[in-house]
Write a protein that holds these residues in place. Structure first.
Motif, PDB file in Angstrom:
ATOM      1  N   THR A  29       0.841  -1.197   0.000  1.00  0.00           N
ATOM      2  CA  THR A  29       0.000   0.000   0.000  1.00  0.00           C
ATOM      3  C   THR A  29       0.873   1.242   0.000  1.00  0.00           C
ATOM      4  OG1 THR A  29      -1.760  -1.172   1.156  1.00  0.00           O
ATOM      5  CG2 THR A  29      -1.833   1.233   1.213  1.00  0.00           C
ATOM      6  N   ARG A  30       0.568   2.142  -0.929  1.00  0.00           N
ATOM      7  CA  ARG A  30       1.246   3.436  -1.034  1.00  0.00           C
ATOM      8  C   ARG A  30       0.206   4.499  -1.324  1.00  0.00           C
ATOM      9  NH1 ARG A  30       6.766   2.734  -2.854  1.00  0.00           N
ATOM     10  NH2 ARG A  30       7.643   1.529  -1.155  1.00  0.00           N
ATOM     11  N   ASP A  31       0.282   5.607  -0.638  1.00  0.00           N
ATOM     12  CA  ASP A  31      -0.613   6.746  -0.890  1.00  0.00           C
ATOM     13  C   ASP A  31      -2.072   6.319  -0.918  1.00  0.00           C
ATOM     14  OD1 ASP A  31       1.659   8.390  -1.128  1.00  0.00           O
ATOM     15  OD2 ASP A  31       1.843   7.895  -3.253  1.00  0.00           O
ATOM     16  N   GLY A  32      -2.446   5.407  -0.026  1.00  0.00           N
ATOM     17  CA  GLY A  32      -3.838   4.973   0.089  1.00  0.00           C
ATOM     18  C   GLY A  32      -4.300   3.995  -0.977  1.00  0.00           C
ATOM     19  N   GLN A  33      -3.404   3.555  -1.859  1.00  0.00           N
ATOM     20  CA  GLN A  33      -3.751   2.588  -2.901  1.00  0.00           C
ATOM     21  C   GLN A  33      -2.910   1.324  -2.716  1.00  0.00           C
ATOM     22  OE1 GLN A  33      -4.531   4.180  -6.892  1.00  0.00           O
ATOM     23  NE2 GLN A  33      -3.723   6.112  -6.103  1.00  0.00           N
ATOM     24  N   THR A  34      -3.475   0.194  -3.107  1.00  0.00           N
ATOM     25  CA  THR A  34      -2.808  -1.083  -2.872  1.00  0.00           C
ATOM     26  C   THR A  34      -2.515  -1.818  -4.166  1.00  0.00           C
ATOM     27  OG1 THR A  34      -3.915  -1.264  -0.731  1.00  0.00           O
ATOM     28  CG2 THR A  34      -2.962  -3.280  -1.629  1.00  0.00           C
ATOM     29  N   ALA A  35      -1.246  -2.165  -4.347  1.00  0.00           N
ATOM     30  CA  ALA A  35      -0.807  -3.042  -5.434  1.00  0.00           C
ATOM     31  C   ALA A  35      -0.841  -4.469  -4.896  1.00  0.00           C
ATOM     32  CB  ALA A  35       0.600  -2.668  -5.883  1.00  0.00           C
ATOM     33  N   ILE A  36      -1.234  -5.421  -5.744  1.00  0.00           N
ATOM     34  CA  ILE A  36      -1.381  -6.797  -5.266  1.00  0.00           C
ATOM     35  C   ILE A  36      -0.771  -7.811  -6.236  1.00  0.00           C
ATOM     36  CG2 ILE A  36      -3.475  -6.310  -3.938  1.00  0.00           C
ATOM     37  CD1 ILE A  36      -5.071  -7.643  -6.261  1.00  0.00           C
ATOM     38  N   LYS A  74       2.775 -28.061  -2.626  1.00  0.00           N
ATOM     39  CA  LYS A  74       4.110 -28.107  -3.204  1.00  0.00           C
ATOM     40  C   LYS A  74       4.506 -26.848  -3.965  1.00  0.00           C
ATOM     41  CE  LYS A  74       4.255 -33.094  -3.596  1.00  0.00           C
ATOM     42  NZ  LYS A  74       4.510 -34.235  -4.469  1.00  0.00           N
ATOM     43  N   SER A  75       3.566 -25.922  -4.175  1.00  0.00           N
ATOM     44  CA  SER A  75       3.902 -24.768  -5.010  1.00  0.00           C
ATOM     45  C   SER A  75       3.148 -23.506  -4.598  1.00  0.00           C
ATOM     46  CB  SER A  75       3.602 -25.073  -6.482  1.00  0.00           C
ATOM     47  OG  SER A  75       2.216 -25.266  -6.658  1.00  0.00           O
ATOM     48  N   LEU A  76       3.683 -22.395  -5.082  1.00  0.00           N
ATOM     49  CA  LEU A  76       3.021 -21.097  -4.977  1.00  0.00           C
ATOM     50  C   LEU A  76       2.766 -20.659  -6.414  1.00  0.00           C
ATOM     51  CD1 LEU A  76       2.145 -18.927  -2.889  1.00  0.00           C
ATOM     52  CD2 LEU A  76       4.265 -17.743  -3.431  1.00  0.00           C
ATOM     53  N   VAL A  77       1.492 -20.594  -6.791  1.00  0.00           N
ATOM     54  CA  VAL A  77       1.106 -20.230  -8.151  1.00  0.00           C
ATOM     55  C   VAL A  77       0.830 -18.730  -8.170  1.00  0.00           C
ATOM     56  CG1 VAL A  77      -0.495 -20.649 -10.054  1.00  0.00           C
ATOM     57  CG2 VAL A  77       0.084 -22.519  -8.472  1.00  0.00           C
ATOM     58  N   LEU A  78       1.589 -17.994  -8.958  1.00  0.00           N
ATOM     59  CA  LEU A  78       1.426 -16.547  -9.073  1.00  0.00           C
ATOM     60  C   LEU A  78       0.391 -16.298 -10.160  1.00  0.00           C
ATOM     61  CD1 LEU A  78       5.190 -15.545  -8.888  1.00  0.00           C
ATOM     62  CD2 LEU A  78       3.572 -15.962  -7.018  1.00  0.00           C
ATOM     63  N   VAL A  79      -0.795 -15.829  -9.751  1.00  0.00           N
ATOM     64  CA  VAL A  79      -1.965 -15.791 -10.624  1.00  0.00           C
ATOM     65  C   VAL A  79      -2.153 -14.449 -11.322  1.00  0.00           C
ATOM     66  CG1 VAL A  79      -4.481 -16.057 -10.695  1.00  0.00           C
ATOM     67  CG2 VAL A  79      -3.105 -17.536  -9.203  1.00  0.00           C
ATOM     68  N   HIS A  80      -2.047 -13.352 -10.585  1.00  0.00           N
ATOM     69  CA  HIS A  80      -2.390 -12.049 -11.163  1.00  0.00           C
ATOM     70  C   HIS A  80      -1.694 -10.934 -10.400  1.00  0.00           C
ATOM     71  CE1 HIS A  80      -4.764  -8.901 -13.032  1.00  0.00           C
ATOM     72  NE2 HIS A  80      -5.151  -8.475 -11.846  1.00  0.00           N
ATOM     73  N   THR A  81      -1.096 -10.010 -11.137  1.00  0.00           N
ATOM     74  CA  THR A  81      -0.480  -8.822 -10.551  1.00  0.00           C
ATOM     75  C   THR A  81      -1.300  -7.614 -10.976  1.00  0.00           C
ATOM     76  OG1 THR A  81       1.685  -9.853 -10.868  1.00  0.00           O
ATOM     77  CG2 THR A  81       1.669  -7.514 -10.353  1.00  0.00           C
ATOM     78  N   GLU A  82      -1.596  -6.752 -10.007  1.00  0.00           N
ATOM     79  CA  GLU A  82      -2.366  -5.544 -10.313  1.00  0.00           C
ATOM     80  C   GLU A  82      -1.777  -4.354  -9.559  1.00  0.00           C
ATOM     81  OE1 GLU A  82      -6.933  -4.024  -9.816  1.00  0.00           O
ATOM     82  OE2 GLU A  82      -6.579  -6.124 -10.311  1.00  0.00           O
ATOM     83  N   VAL A  83      -1.386  -3.335 -10.310  1.00  0.00           N
ATOM     84  CA  VAL A  83      -0.831  -2.112  -9.728  1.00  0.00           C
ATOM     85  C   VAL A  83      -1.716  -0.948 -10.178  1.00  0.00           C
ATOM     86  CG1 VAL A  83       1.171  -0.587  -9.596  1.00  0.00           C
ATOM     87  CG2 VAL A  83       1.502  -3.063  -9.732  1.00  0.00           C
ATOM     88  N   PRO A  84      -2.282  -0.193  -9.238  1.00  0.00           N
ATOM     89  CA  PRO A  84      -3.115   0.951  -9.634  1.00  0.00           C
ATOM     90  C   PRO A  84      -2.338   1.921 -10.519  1.00  0.00           C
ATOM     91  CG  PRO A  84      -3.331   0.530  -7.280  1.00  0.00           C
ATOM     92  CD  PRO A  84      -2.203  -0.340  -7.782  1.00  0.00           C
ATOM     93  N   PRO A  85      -3.012   2.560 -11.482  1.00  0.00           N
ATOM     94  CA  PRO A  85      -2.331   3.466 -12.414  1.00  0.00           C
ATOM     95  C   PRO A  85      -1.441   4.508 -11.732  1.00  0.00           C
ATOM     96  CG  PRO A  85      -4.577   3.106 -13.141  1.00  0.00           C
ATOM     97  CD  PRO A  85      -4.442   2.435 -11.799  1.00  0.00           C
ATOM     98  N   ALA A  86      -1.882   5.062 -10.622  1.00  0.00           N
ATOM     99  CA  ALA A  86      -1.099   6.104  -9.941  1.00  0.00           C
ATOM    100  C   ALA A  86       0.205   5.567  -9.358  1.00  0.00           C
ATOM    101  CB  ALA A  86      -1.934   6.755  -8.840  1.00  0.00           C
ATOM    102  N   LEU A  87       0.307   4.256  -9.179  1.00  0.00           N
ATOM    103  CA  LEU A  87       1.509   3.663  -8.575  1.00  0.00           C
ATOM    104  C   LEU A  87       2.437   3.027  -9.611  1.00  0.00           C
ATOM    105  CD1 LEU A  87      -0.034   1.942  -5.422  1.00  0.00           C
ATOM    106  CD2 LEU A  87       0.986   4.214  -5.608  1.00  0.00           C
ATOM    107  N   ARG A  88       2.036   3.030 -10.862  1.00  0.00           N
ATOM    108  CA  ARG A  88       2.843   2.386 -11.902  1.00  0.00           C
ATOM    109  C   ARG A  88       4.124   3.166 -12.167  1.00  0.00           C
ATOM    110  NH1 ARG A  88      -2.323   0.755 -15.623  1.00  0.00           N
ATOM    111  NH2 ARG A  88      -3.121  -0.742 -14.105  1.00  0.00           N
ATOM    112  N   GLY A  89       5.119   2.460 -12.682  1.00  0.00           N
ATOM    113  CA  GLY A  89       6.390   3.086 -13.011  1.00  0.00           C
ATOM    114  C   GLY A  89       7.375   3.121 -11.862  1.00  0.00           C
ATOM    115  N   HIS A  90       7.033   2.471 -10.746  1.00  0.00           N
ATOM    116  CA  HIS A  90       7.914   2.456  -9.568  1.00  0.00           C
ATOM    117  C   HIS A  90       8.398   1.046  -9.241  1.00  0.00           C
ATOM    118  CE1 HIS A  90       6.985   6.662  -8.774  1.00  0.00           C
ATOM    119  NE2 HIS A  90       5.720   6.367  -9.015  1.00  0.00           N
ATOM    120  N   HIS A  91       8.208   0.117 -10.175  1.00  0.00           N
ATOM    121  CA  HIS A  91       8.686  -1.270 -10.021  1.00  0.00           C
ATOM    122  C   HIS A  91       8.014  -2.015  -8.871  1.00  0.00           C
ATOM    123  CE1 HIS A  91      11.687  -0.336 -13.032  1.00  0.00           C
ATOM    124  NE2 HIS A  91      11.971   0.753 -12.352  1.00  0.00           N
TER     125      HIS A  91
END
Length: 102
Positions: free
Chosen positions: A34-41, A49-66
């Protein structure tokens, strides 16, 4: 109680990300930042036996910061710490793993 700090960005590990505050929210099956009240997930599915990485979502205002990369890195580190293999069905996570092989 169901939220676990990953240690990413805490300075406790050599080479860790400079992104503090990533949480493993096991109740929601996702890593959160969470940054500036918004949450990237990064949504995952945990199997015995595994961790399946299903979906990444970064709010537009937080994009470009890796932040998406930091979330995937946290997922990989958590899987390794638990002795789980990583399976990426998320295209972003697959690309990250291609660029950063273990």
């Amino acid at each position: 109680a169901n939220t676990v700090q990953t240690g990413v960005g805490s300075g406790s590990e050599a080479g860790s990300s400079n992104t503090p505050g990533i949480r493993d929210n096991r109740t929601e099956s996702r890593f959160e930042l969470t940054r500036d009240g918004q949450t990237a997930i990064l949504v995952y599915k945990r199997t015995p036996k595994s961790l399946v990485l299903v979906h990444t979502e970064v709010p537009p205002a937080l994009r470009g910061h890796h932040l998406g990369e930091a979330l995937v890195k946290a997922g990989v580190e958590a899987a390794r710490a638990e002795g789980l293999s990583v399976i990426a069905t998320c295209p972003f996570a697959r690309e990250y793993l291609r660029k950063h092989p273990a």
